[in-house]
Scaffold this motif. Structure first.
Motif, mmCIF file in Angstrom:
data_model
loop_
_atom_site.group_PDB
_atom_site.id
_atom_site.type_symbol
_atom_site.label_atom_id
_atom_site.label_comp_id
_atom_site.label_asym_id
_atom_site.label_seq_id
_atom_site.Cartn_x
_atom_site.Cartn_y
_atom_site.Cartn_z
ATOM 1 N N HIS A 1 0.851 -1.189 0.000
ATOM 2 C CA HIS A 1 0.000 0.000 0.000
ATOM 3 C C HIS A 1 0.886 1.238 0.000
ATOM 4 C CE1 HIS A 1 -2.880 -3.038 1.200
ATOM 5 N NE2 HIS A 1 -3.840 -2.192 0.879
ATOM 6 N N ALA A 2 0.818 1.995 -1.081
ATOM 7 C CA ALA A 2 1.670 3.182 -1.246
ATOM 8 C C ALA A 2 0.956 4.464 -0.844
ATOM 9 C CB ALA A 2 2.139 3.282 -2.690
ATOM 10 N N GLY A 3 -0.365 4.460 -0.866
ATOM 11 C CA GLY A 3 -1.109 5.668 -0.536
ATOM 12 C C GLY A 3 -2.600 5.416 -0.572
ATOM 13 N N LEU A 4 -3.339 6.460 -0.242
ATOM 14 C CA LEU A 4 -4.789 6.382 -0.296
ATOM 15 C C LEU A 4 -5.352 7.756 -0.603
ATOM 16 C CD1 LEU A 4 -6.657 6.939 2.860
ATOM 17 C CD2 LEU A 4 -4.313 6.229 3.240
ATOM 18 N N VAL A 5 -6.533 7.748 -1.174
ATOM 19 C CA VAL A 5 -7.242 8.989 -1.451
ATOM 20 C C VAL A 5 -8.725 8.738 -1.208
ATOM 21 C CG1 VAL A 5 -7.409 8.519 -3.948
ATOM 22 C CG2 VAL A 5 -7.569 10.874 -3.112
ATOM 23 N N THR A 6 -9.363 9.694 -0.534
ATOM 24 C CA THR A 6 -10.791 9.607 -0.246
ATOM 25 C C THR A 6 -11.482 10.833 -0.812
ATOM 26 O OG1 THR A 6 -10.400 8.352 1.782
ATOM 27 C CG2 THR A 6 -12.530 9.443 1.579
ATOM 28 N N ILE A 7 -12.522 10.592 -1.591
ATOM 29 C CA ILE A 7 -13.308 11.662 -2.202
ATOM 30 C C ILE A 7 -14.751 11.476 -1.772
ATOM 31 C CG2 ILE A 7 -13.907 12.811 -4.354
ATOM 32 C CD1 ILE A 7 -11.718 10.868 -5.580
ATOM 33 N N LYS A 8 -15.327 12.544 -1.240
ATOM 34 C CA LYS A 8 -16.713 12.492 -0.775
ATOM 35 C C LYS A 8 -17.586 13.395 -1.645
ATOM 36 C CE LYS A 8 -15.625 11.099 3.854
ATOM 37 N NZ LYS A 8 -16.291 10.899 5.111
ATOM 38 N N PRO A 9 -18.898 13.111 -1.660
ATOM 39 C CA PRO A 9 -19.780 13.904 -2.515
ATOM 40 C C PRO A 9 -20.060 15.309 -1.989
ATOM 41 C CG PRO A 9 -21.032 12.199 -1.387
ATOM 42 C CD PRO A 9 -19.585 11.971 -1.065
ATOM 43 N N HIS A 10 -19.794 15.560 -0.701
ATOM 44 C CA HIS A 10 -20.101 16.875 -0.131
ATOM 45 C C HIS A 10 -19.013 17.281 0.850
ATOM 46 C CE1 HIS A 10 -24.050 16.770 -1.905
ATOM 47 N NE2 HIS A 10 -24.217 15.563 -1.411
ATOM 48 N N THR A 11 -18.862 18.577 1.026
ATOM 49 C CA THR A 11 -17.939 19.111 2.019
ATOM 50 C C THR A 11 -18.541 18.947 3.410
ATOM 51 O OG1 THR A 11 -18.889 21.303 1.688
ATOM 52 C CG2 THR A 11 -16.916 20.783 0.424
ATOM 53 N N PRO A 12 -17.709 19.023 4.456
ATOM 54 C CA PRO A 12 -18.244 18.906 5.822
ATOM 55 C C PRO A 12 -19.216 20.046 6.130
ATOM 56 C CG PRO A 12 -15.847 18.771 5.823
ATOM 57 C CD PRO A 12 -16.260 19.175 4.442
ATOM 58 N N PRO A 13 -20.232 19.792 6.918
ATOM 59 C CA PRO A 13 -21.210 20.834 7.227
ATOM 60 C C PRO A 13 -20.587 22.009 7.981
ATOM 61 C CG PRO A 13 -21.706 18.790 8.412
ATOM 62 C CD PRO A 13 -20.523 18.525 7.555
ATOM 63 N N GLY A 14 -21.064 23.193 7.633
ATOM 64 C CA GLY A 14 -20.698 24.377 8.369
ATOM 65 C C GLY A 14 -19.437 25.097 7.935
ATOM 66 N N LEU A 15 -18.691 24.550 6.983
ATOM 67 C CA LEU A 15 -17.473 25.225 6.531
ATOM 68 C C LEU A 15 -17.717 26.092 5.297
ATOM 69 C CD1 LEU A 15 -14.681 22.514 6.928
ATOM 70 C CD2 LEU A 15 -15.122 24.512 8.354
ATOM 71 N N TRP A 16 -18.481 25.580 4.382
ATOM 72 C CA TRP A 16 -18.730 26.280 3.126
ATOM 73 C C TRP A 16 -20.089 26.957 3.182
ATOM 74 C CZ3 TRP A 16 -15.060 26.410 -0.796
ATOM 75 C CH2 TRP A 16 -13.932 25.625 -0.565
ATOM 76 N N ARG A 17 -20.215 28.035 2.477
ATOM 77 C CA ARG A 17 -21.474 28.794 2.435
ATOM 78 C C ARG A 17 -22.529 28.024 1.639
ATOM 79 N NH1 ARG A 17 -17.908 34.010 1.030
ATOM 80 N NH2 ARG A 17 -17.342 34.559 3.166
ATOM 81 N N PRO A 18 -23.812 28.263 1.937
ATOM 82 C CA PRO A 18 -24.878 27.534 1.228
ATOM 83 C C PRO A 18 -24.790 27.673 -0.292
ATOM 84 C CG PRO A 18 -25.783 28.665 3.129
ATOM 85 C CD PRO A 18 -24.342 29.106 3.011
ATOM 86 N N GLU A 19 -24.467 28.860 -0.790
ATOM 87 C CA GLU A 19 -24.373 29.021 -2.247
ATOM 88 C C GLU A 19 -23.213 28.214 -2.824
ATOM 89 O OE1 GLU A 19 -22.425 32.736 -0.400
ATOM 90 O OE2 GLU A 19 -24.199 31.523 -0.008
ATOM 91 N N GLU A 20 -22.147 28.021 -2.039
ATOM 92 C CA GLU A 20 -21.033 27.184 -2.489
ATOM 93 C C GLU A 20 -21.425 25.713 -2.447
ATOM 94 O OE1 GLU A 20 -17.404 30.044 -0.932
ATOM 95 O OE2 GLU A 20 -18.347 28.646 0.477
ATOM 96 N N GLU A 21 -22.142 25.353 -1.413
ATOM 97 C CA GLU A 21 -22.611 23.973 -1.289
ATOM 98 C C GLU A 21 -23.524 23.582 -2.453
ATOM 99 O OE1 GLU A 21 -22.134 21.274 0.552
ATOM 100 O OE2 GLU A 21 -20.598 22.233 1.755
ATOM 101 N N ASP B 1 -14.007 24.343 17.028
ATOM 102 C CA ASP B 1 -14.229 22.911 16.791
ATOM 103 C C ASP B 1 -13.687 22.440 15.444
ATOM 104 O OD1 ASP B 1 -16.121 24.362 15.314
ATOM 105 O OD2 ASP B 1 -17.529 22.680 15.326
ATOM 106 N N GLN B 2 -13.030 23.339 14.686
ATOM 107 C CA GLN B 2 -12.585 22.979 13.341
ATOM 108 C C GLN B 2 -11.190 23.548 13.080
ATOM 109 O OE1 GLN B 2 -11.875 21.244 10.698
ATOM 110 N NE2 GLN B 2 -14.039 20.934 10.354
ATOM 111 N N PRO B 3 -10.146 22.781 13.423
ATOM 112 C CA PRO B 3 -8.793 23.274 13.197
ATOM 113 C C PRO B 3 -8.370 23.239 11.730
ATOM 114 C CG PRO B 3 -8.733 21.093 14.154
ATOM 115 C CD PRO B 3 -10.179 21.504 14.118
#
Length: 182
Positions: free
Chosen positions: A66-86, A157-159
């Protein structure tokens, strides 16, 4: 280098990459992932959930390691991005890690480029992520690789509040050979 969908059988190896990255970060004096909220059991649960949701891929080297990993999710975490960006079509780069044995050869950049290509193929306009607010070298790394700093979000709560994005356009990653999903 092969890139394939992760399975629960990969969990131990992927946690090994995470643990070695955690130690490497601590040796460099960054507080990234040193918070109690990212205890090993919590990261284990997060990686396992992303495997079950078919969001994590493994890079496998020529020796089968195992050389590496990558995780891609369909949405950003709640509360970081603005609704229009979401509301804009996007994919979220949750995690991209390379084993210590495979650093310095461009694998991390290839995994991120592959994730951006995957976002484009899914119809996303943006690939988005967040970077540890205090980890300036990591932020600079992403900026050198075509990402834009959108803004900083400062929450106790979000470093990981350096919000970044990159247009989701296909990239060439000839060193990665994707194994078709089954």
């Amino acid at each position: 280098m092969l890139l394939r969908m992760a399975t629960p059988a990969d969990l131990s190896a992927l946690l090994g990459i995470y643990d070695s990255t955690l130690r490497w970060l601590a040796e460099r004096g960054t507080d990234q992932w040193q918070e109690p909220r990212l205890e090993p059991e919590m990261m284990k649960a997060a990686i396992l959930a992303s495997i079950h949701h078919r969001q994590t891929w493994c890079a496998i080297d020529e020796q089968g390691g195992h050389a590496g990993l990558v995780t891609i999710k369909p949405h950003t975490p709640p509360g970081l991005w603005r609704p229009e960006e979401e509301s804009e079509p996007h994919r979220y780069l949750y995690l991209a890690l390379v084993s210590r044995e495979n650093t310095g050869v461009g694998l991390g950049a290839d995994l991120v480029d592959w994730a951006v290509t995957r976002a484009a193929k899914a119809g996303a306009r943006w690939a988005r992520g967040d970077v540890w607010t205090a980890n300036k070298p990591l932020q600079e790394y992403y900026l050198r690789h075509g990402w834009q700093l959108v803004r900083y979000v400062h929450r106790p709560d979000q470093p990981s509040g350096a919000l970044i994005q990159r247009p989701a356009v296909p990239c060439e990653t000839p060193r990665l050979v994707e194994v078709p999903e089954t």
